[in-house]
Scaffold this active site. Structure first.
Site, PDB file in Angstrom:
ATOM      1  N   PRO A 125      34.479  40.412  48.249  1.00 28.07           N
ATOM      2  CA  PRO A 125      34.870  38.918  48.512  1.00 28.07           C
ATOM      3  C   PRO A 125      35.262  38.340  47.210  1.00 28.07           C
ATOM      4  O   PRO A 125      35.010  38.490  46.090  1.00 28.07           O
ATOM      5  CB  PRO A 125      33.443  38.294  48.986  1.00 28.07           C
ATOM      6  N   LEU A 259      25.545  40.333  50.603  1.00 31.95           N
ATOM      7  CA  LEU A 259      24.988  39.995  51.998  1.00 31.95           C
ATOM      8  C   LEU A 259      25.845  39.594  52.986  1.00 31.95           C
ATOM      9  O   LEU A 259      25.756  39.997  54.138  1.00 31.95           O
ATOM     10  CB  LEU A 259      23.698  39.137  51.744  1.00 31.95           C
ATOM     11  N   TYR A 439      23.425  27.871  25.311  1.00 31.03           N
ATOM     12  CA  TYR A 439      24.539  28.618  25.409  1.00 31.03           C
ATOM     13  C   TYR A 439      25.276  28.907  24.108  1.00 31.03           C
ATOM     14  O   TYR A 439      25.367  28.164  23.423  1.00 31.03           O
ATOM     15  CB  TYR A 439      25.683  27.626  26.210  1.00 31.03           C
TER      16      TYR A 439
END
Lengths: 526, 526
Positions: A125, A259, A439
């Site tokens: 996907p 999934l 970060y």
């Protein structure tokens, strides 16, 4: 004709700087990073690129648009990590899919999954292709199709009373926001990838959103999710809250395409904020700023922005003087003035030694930081062309362990780079009552031609340090393929067993994004 | 000797009102409910109760305390639903477990699961036994043990910097709060069952907490969860946030004991609020109050309490005059004064026609409501003894569908009861930007001896109405065994497949709470 995305890197074809422009940027690299850029490297044109020959595929399901041209295949070969950009620039597209399927509706998504289940073709996907962890890279044995959701980009329904909207998963950030704006509404989910990432991608990867506190992940903005799986449609009810079993939405959130294929979601929206207020607060040290952010996060004030930059990062992004840590603090509200919250927030900062100019931050240091934030992906392409390695690591950890974590990660990165010119900076992207989401940015001269080894050395060292310090391998970049070794160590083993079984049950042929989050099952379940 | 819980119903043995006291309460029933109480019914003493003979069990694992006396078995035969109380009062304990295991530590929990897996004995995890949906009722074929976590009731660690605490799952609400209070901290999770429910139970059932807005479910207060499964320890890292795959904690939240036995959790705690403010706001109609709560929930103000009672419920609980809906609105903060938020909240109420007395609500109408809220489980035992059916249904739905939902549920309850004396009231327990969590109370003369049929008729009618209106079968009461028919229709089918496979993978012998959330798998997976 619509503008076409560059076949590598960020942005459109007409946005690629010329060699002359790149050369003009070299002094800025010197000034900001303190080391020299390297000679500009021209991207290998698509015609000369190494796009491997496509494997033959069975005849595709009827009606589905099916692209197998070089541009489509190259564009879907990588995500948007530093290495992806380097490899794309060099014309390397090792993992180009054999074709790109472009369904126009859910029925076509289902048709592709059915076709793939029958033929054993792997399906990856693909939303906007902004994964920085190998999440959309079709690195599998055998035939593979990239399933591009771009055509599913509509806001289908708006419920102004309940402040919710039904949106197709392939909508890019700006496309989604433009349609919501017609209703004077906004989702306010602005990951750094906003321009080229999609709602479905945000959900599949648990993207970090706009808000630095409170509802920080897209998880909190999701009212219902709809996905097509090889075993049928996984669609939850529109509910503001529920306690009926483990949340089916939370099972899809972070599932990274293993999934099912997310096709749409009901998301929480709101009017544009009417009230805003903010300041850029300076601290004499990063540690002082950390204490201020902790106080803010534990105060219940819930600032919309609460991003702390260490002195080097503040300077690098043009928002600081190099001697001070900088906190970009901002409040927003659709309903009521924010002055009192801002005043109390600033009091907390002052108690930790913070100082600020008494003018709103927009356009000032905070504005400079915001612009830099949104331009960063473009900048990275420039840096790659100029031989600068540019990588980020992000995580979350409880407050009491943050100091040790930061030290460990910075030391690990420096040791792995083994280059005194390297810069390692730290900021907070999000803050919770129990801890921050730090970060780290690593900038160093690239070892041209040897970038993969250089990058993996840093990646391994920093990721090992994160895990050892008790942090998570990712707060909002997802797992993909790149983070697998550390994710495998982090997740509880019975959960891994449960997830693998769940995957095998809904995707019995194992066609959906194998290798992401887990290895494909090689033997039937006991 | 420690006080012993009643073998049926709520509270301790010394808290059971005498027949004379019950008789004294009869006029109050008439006054508040408008219909007559029935003659007080005396509970069947334990010695005369029908506790079925225990099935023989294999020798228990060494070292684990093992109770098979009548009190222990009766106490673990039911939860705390209306029917459970009725059956307990009558001395019916159909589903008494064959024994109650009382592990003192995780190793003993693991030993029981190992023993059960080897011997095929079913294990029902048991916290405080307050389930109102049959979640702890050992209604299974074959030998069964109730696994009572009561001995695991310690706060093991407190991290004041990150405002988190590591707490054992068997700690009852007051036991947990007393230990946190030694550190001047509080978890602030106060479900109505607070006195006799446990942290592990809250997590397993996604309990509704203290806050009416913002972090409403215990889900949001959980930093990490630790559970023992038949396949090993399922323990997540302490993390303020993470995006590494689907959340392993969210998979346990709401798992109702079918995946593992929750043994401890890191939870978010905070200092006691220093600032509080609230009012009881009256509205001429429930609909006006609904609009006010919507405005409040969408304002971003996040009141700690925002509970709207319809006129009949306000009157029944002694907090209203019968002619007005009542909103219990309260703000609290550990950090800053709440006057400005309260003032803005009241402005929003005024815009919807709300009126209030200019004195704080504590001790007034809001105080009356709060006391009634906490005393409700005790009251229900009294009502059962006086032949009053007392049942509640709770759900969540988006705002634009709430009006139709309320009408449908009230009509369904009335039609099923077929008794003009029946009272059906509605309140909001929690409110989200996209919708409320409505809570319906049904009070009617019990059809003595036929309570099960009467109750199921109402349950079926109301649950069907909830589902048809698009709502959830439960916002915070969980699924258990009683909600199964509607949960089965509500959950996405591929999710059901995934959950069943996950369960089979971590609990291959199917020993953990079979029948809750799903049917036991009768055949191996494909």
């Amino acid at each position: 004709m619509a503008r076409r995305r560059k076949h590598w890197g960020w942005g459109y074809e007409d946005q690629q700087p010329t060699a002359q422009q790149l050369r003009g940027a070299m002094p800025l690299v010197r000034e900001r990073l303190g080391f020299d850029a390297q000679d500009p490297e021209e991207p290998v044109p698509l015609g000369a690129a190494a796009v491997p020959a496509a494997s033959p595929l069975p005849p595709p399901p009827p009606g589905v648009t099916w692209d197998a041209d070089a541009h489509a295949r190259a564009r879907h070969a990588w995500g948007s990590s530093y290495l992806d950009v380097v490899r794309g620039l060099r014309g390397r597209f090792d993992h180009a899919p054999d074709a790109v399927a472009r369904p126009r509706d859910e029925a076509q998504v289902a048709a592709v999954l059915e076709w793939a289940t029958e033929t054993g073709v792997v399906v990856v996907p693909y939303g906007g292709g902004t994964s920085v962890v190998g999440g959309v890279t079709p690195a599998v044995d055998g035939p593979v199709v990239s399933l591009d959701l771009a055509a599913l980009d509509r806001v289908l329904e708006v419920d102004a009373v309940s402040r919710s909207a039904r949106v197709q998963a392939g909508a890019l950030g700006p496309v989604l926001e433009r349609q919501l704006a017609e209703h004077d509404l906004t989702m306010r989910c602005f990951p750094q990838s906003f321009e080229f990432s999609t709602l479905g991608g945000w959900i599949a990867t648990r993207a970090g959103g706009h808000f630095a506190t409170g509802p920080t992940h897209v998880d909190d903005l999701v009212e219902a999710v709809r996905a097509i799986t090889p075993s049928g449609t996984w669609a939850s009810r529109r509910l503001p809250g529920s306690g009926a079993g483990p949340s089916p939405d939370r099972a899809l959130l972070g599932s990274e395409g293993i999934l099912g294929v997310i096709t749409e979601a009901w998301v929480r929206v709101q009017p544009h904020p009417e009230h805003r207020g903010g300041r850029a607060v300076r601290f004499g040290s990063f540690a002082m700023g950390v204490e201020a952010v902790r106080a803010l996060a534990q105060s219940g004030l819930q600032p919309a922005n609460c991003r702390l930059l260490d002195p080097a990062e503040a300077a690098f992004t043009g928002a600081g003087d190099g001697g001070h840590a900088l906190l970009v603090l901002a409040f927003e509200s659709t309903d009521a003035p924010v002055e009192a919250d801002l005043a109390r927030g600033l009091e907390l900062c002052a108690e930790c030694g913070g100082e600020w100019d008494d003018a709103p931050s927009r356009g000032g240091a905070a504005g400079a930081w915001r612009d830099a934030f949104l331009q960063a992906p473009y900048l990275r392409d420039v840096l790659v062309a100029l031989g600068v390695m540019s990588e980020t690591f992000e995580t979350a950890i409880t407050w009491e362990r943050f100091g040790a974590l930061r030290e460990a990660v910075v030391d690990a990165a420096r040791a792995a780079l083994d280059d005194p010119r390297a810069m390692v900076t730290c900021r907070f992207t999000h803050a919770y009552p129990d801890g921050p989401a730090p970060y780290f940015t690593v900038l160093a001269p690239a070892r041209r031609g040897d970038e993969e080894a250089q990058w993996w050395a840093v990646k391994r060292a920093c990721s090992d340090a994160l895990l050892a310090a008790g942090a998570t391998i990712t707060h909002h970049h997802a797992v993909g393929r790149d983070h697998r070794p550390w994710y495998d160590r982090q997740r509880p083993e019975p959960f891994a067993i449960a997830l693998a079984a769940a995957k095998a049950a809904v995707d019995p042929a194992g066609i959906l994004n194998p290798g992401v989050l887990m290895d494909p099952l090689t033997a039937p379940l006991p």
